[in-house]
Design a protein around this motif. Structure first.
Motif, PDB file in Angstrom:
ATOM      1  N   TYR A 223      -7.808  32.308  -0.198  1.00  0.00           N
ATOM      2  CA  TYR A 223      -9.270  32.233  -0.045  1.00  0.00           C
ATOM      3  C   TYR A 223      -9.735  31.710   1.325  1.00  0.00           C
ATOM      4  CZ  TYR A 223      -9.062  27.165  -0.854  1.00  0.00           C
ATOM      5  OH  TYR A 223      -8.795  25.837  -0.755  1.00  0.00           O
ATOM      6  N   SER A 226     -10.421  34.645   3.690  1.00  0.00           N
ATOM      7  CA  SER A 226     -11.076  35.808   3.096  1.00  0.00           C
ATOM      8  C   SER A 226     -12.562  35.869   3.453  1.00  0.00           C
ATOM      9  CB  SER A 226     -10.932  35.765   1.569  1.00  0.00           C
ATOM     10  OG  SER A 226     -11.841  36.659   0.949  1.00  0.00           O
ATOM     11  N   PHE A 229     -14.624  35.429   0.255  1.00  0.00           N
ATOM     12  CA  PHE A 229     -14.820  34.046  -0.182  1.00  0.00           C
ATOM     13  C   PHE A 229     -15.849  33.350   0.695  1.00  0.00           C
ATOM     14  CE2 PHE A 229     -13.979  29.498   0.164  1.00  0.00           C
ATOM     15  CZ  PHE A 229     -14.144  29.128  -1.166  1.00  0.00           C
ATOM     16  N   PHE A 360      -9.161  38.390  -3.063  1.00  0.00           N
ATOM     17  CA  PHE A 360      -8.568  37.163  -2.540  1.00  0.00           C
ATOM     18  C   PHE A 360      -8.109  36.275  -3.688  1.00  0.00           C
ATOM     19  CE2 PHE A 360     -13.122  36.139  -2.894  1.00  0.00           C
ATOM     20  CZ  PHE A 360     -13.100  34.928  -3.584  1.00  0.00           C
ATOM     21  N   PRO A 362      -8.358  32.819  -5.357  1.00  0.00           N
ATOM     22  CA  PRO A 362      -9.424  31.811  -5.331  1.00  0.00           C
ATOM     23  C   PRO A 362      -8.889  30.384  -5.266  1.00  0.00           C
ATOM     24  CG  PRO A 362      -9.070  32.543  -7.569  1.00  0.00           C
ATOM     25  CD  PRO A 362      -8.155  33.375  -6.713  1.00  0.00           C
TER      26      PRO A 362
END
Length: 460
Positions: A223, A226, A229, A360, A362
């Motif tokens: 994340y 990303s 994110f 992604f 998390p």
């Protein structure tokens, strides 16, 4: 001093009036003198109190005066609880003069903690006056009284909110949405929200710099690197975190009101990145982060009074005044309901942050501190550390030894993760990450390099 407050045991204490407190040449309250003046300071009031009841009374009225605004309620309650704890802890010689001396010492320690915070905020405001960022309000006539009080509020770090504009206890003031007008023009509140979002977005942008989109090591990207994110995090900053910080960060908003609407975001963002501003914002961010992502413990339920005939006929034994006030059953129920609402909101926010995504991997519950600390790490510092880690890997020689020396005293886990994502070929395929980790015991790997060990377990 102005007015009087009488405690339950008859102890009468003058209530401090901020308009009478000593001022600096910049018309901010001189907090050092207000607390430490040997004759009239808040600490002198406590030192001159000869009984536990007097110590409690002086401290209570000082805290009530320092945190008198509607939006200070939570802070005031928190310090009153600390005061009660300081008074109710039973030292050796509880009912003797030595017991009162110990209570006095603990209470003065608490007041000096409050003083240090006020001095820091006042110095911040004075520094901005000297730099020409803030304007000094002169004491001229009665018409200027409200402006003077506002200037004092700015120096304390909070601004008084008109009653009609005050938010409900469980909500935060919402900014004007920039889409309601020209997208390049912001109200001061919306500019604060946008600036805070850009500040944190800049941190996340640095983390994914130089990283190609798509899988990393045949898996979804972590994340921190990303863009999806970053978009999720930015939405939560705008919708939840920034509005919740508005009251504590009111000076930034007030200063921006006098700027051109098109300049407000860049003006606030520039101020936010100053070292002194970051320190003050960091305090507010930590409080709001914990409130919006973590669960609070409710207070202990007070003992219910017995309703028997004997109980009504028997005179209730008075609680010593130094014990402070305890919550009534009704107050306890209200506090529990408030905490339940706050906890439900925190569960919603954290569930959104950690929600699975198809592009992604998390965060999980162990990432609270990592995400909170993003605020404290500047984009420049993060970029410098990522580049340093990558260069250690690229230069050859004995990269494991060089990295081991470099990482001492640093929180290098996040930069290491990003460097691995930038140069997958070097760190993961050629085994440089294993070289880096070889000198660390397994327990240390998982503690000090938690993110890297989690996302690249096979390569560590």
């Amino acid at each position: 001093m102005s007015g009087n407050d009488t405690e339950a045991d008859g102890t009468e204490v003058a209530v401090p009036d901020k308009r009478d407190w000593p001022r600096t040449e910049y018309n901010t309250i001189d907090w050092e003198a207000a607390f430490e003046d040997g004759d009239h300071g808040l600490i002198a009031m406590v030192e001159q109190s000869s009984t536990a009841a007097g110590i409690l009374a002086c401290s209570q009225v000082s805290i009530r005066s320092l945190f008198s605004r509607a939006d200070d309620a939570d802070t005031r309650i928190g310090f009153e609880r600390q005061l009660n704890d300081a008074m109710s802890e039973s030292p050796e010689g509880d009912d003797t003069e030595s017991g009162d001396d110990e209570r006095r010492r603990r209470v003065i320690e608490l007041l000096r903690e409050i003083k240090d915070h006020r001095v820091e905020r006042a110095n911040f405001h004075i520094a901005r006056i000297k730099a020409g960022i803030d304007k000094q309000v002169e004491r001229r006539d009665n018409d200027a009284k409200k402006l003077l009080e506002q200037a004092a509020a700015d120096a304390e770090g909070t601004a008084e909110i008109d009653v009609d504009d005050a938010p409900a206890a469980e909500s935060s003031p919402q900014p004007d949405h920039p889409d309601d007008a020209d997208a390049s023009e912001y109200s001061a509140e919306a500019a604060f929200v946008e600036a805070l979002s850009r500040l944190l977005g800049g941190r996340l942008s640095v983390l994914r710099e130089g990283i190609s989109p798509g899988p990393i090591a045949s898996a979804l990207p972590p994340y921190p690197v990303s863009p999806e994110f970053a978009e999720r995090f930015g939405e939560l900053v705008r919708d939840q975190f920034a509005p919740a910080m508005m009251s504590a960060c009111r000076p930034f908003i007030l200063q921006a009101e006098h700027r051109d609407p098109k300049e407000r975001v860049s003006y606030i963002l520039e101020n936010m990145e100053e070292r002194r501003s970051r320190e003050i914002l960091w305090d507010s961010w930590r409080v709001v982060w914990n409130e919006l992502t973590d669960q609070q413990e409710p207070p202990k339920k007070p003992k219910e009074e017995k309703k028997s005939l004997l109980g009504r006929l028997t005179k209730k034994k008075a609680q010593p005044a130094w014990m402070g006030e305890t919550l009534t059953l009704e107050e306890w129920e209200d506090e529990v309901k408030r905490i339940e609402r706050a906890n439900e909101r925190a569960r919603t926010v954290w569930a959104r942050l950690t929600e699975p995504h198809k592009r992604f991997l998390p965060p999980d519950d162990t990432d609270r501190k990592t995400l909170m600390n993003l605020f404290a790490r500047t984009s420049g510092a993060l970029s410098k550390q990522i580049n340093a880690v990558r260069q250690i890997a690229e230069q050859g020689g004995n990269p494991g030894k060089v990295f081991s020396d470099y990482q001492q005293g640093k929180d290098i886990d996040l930069p290491l993760l990003c460097a691995c994502c930038q140069r997958q070929d070097l760190f993961l395929k050629k085994g440089v990450l294993k070289d880096f980790m070889r000198s660390f015991p397994d327990a240390m790997k998982h503690e000090r390099f938690r993110l890297t060990s989690r996302f690249f377990a096979k390569h560590v």
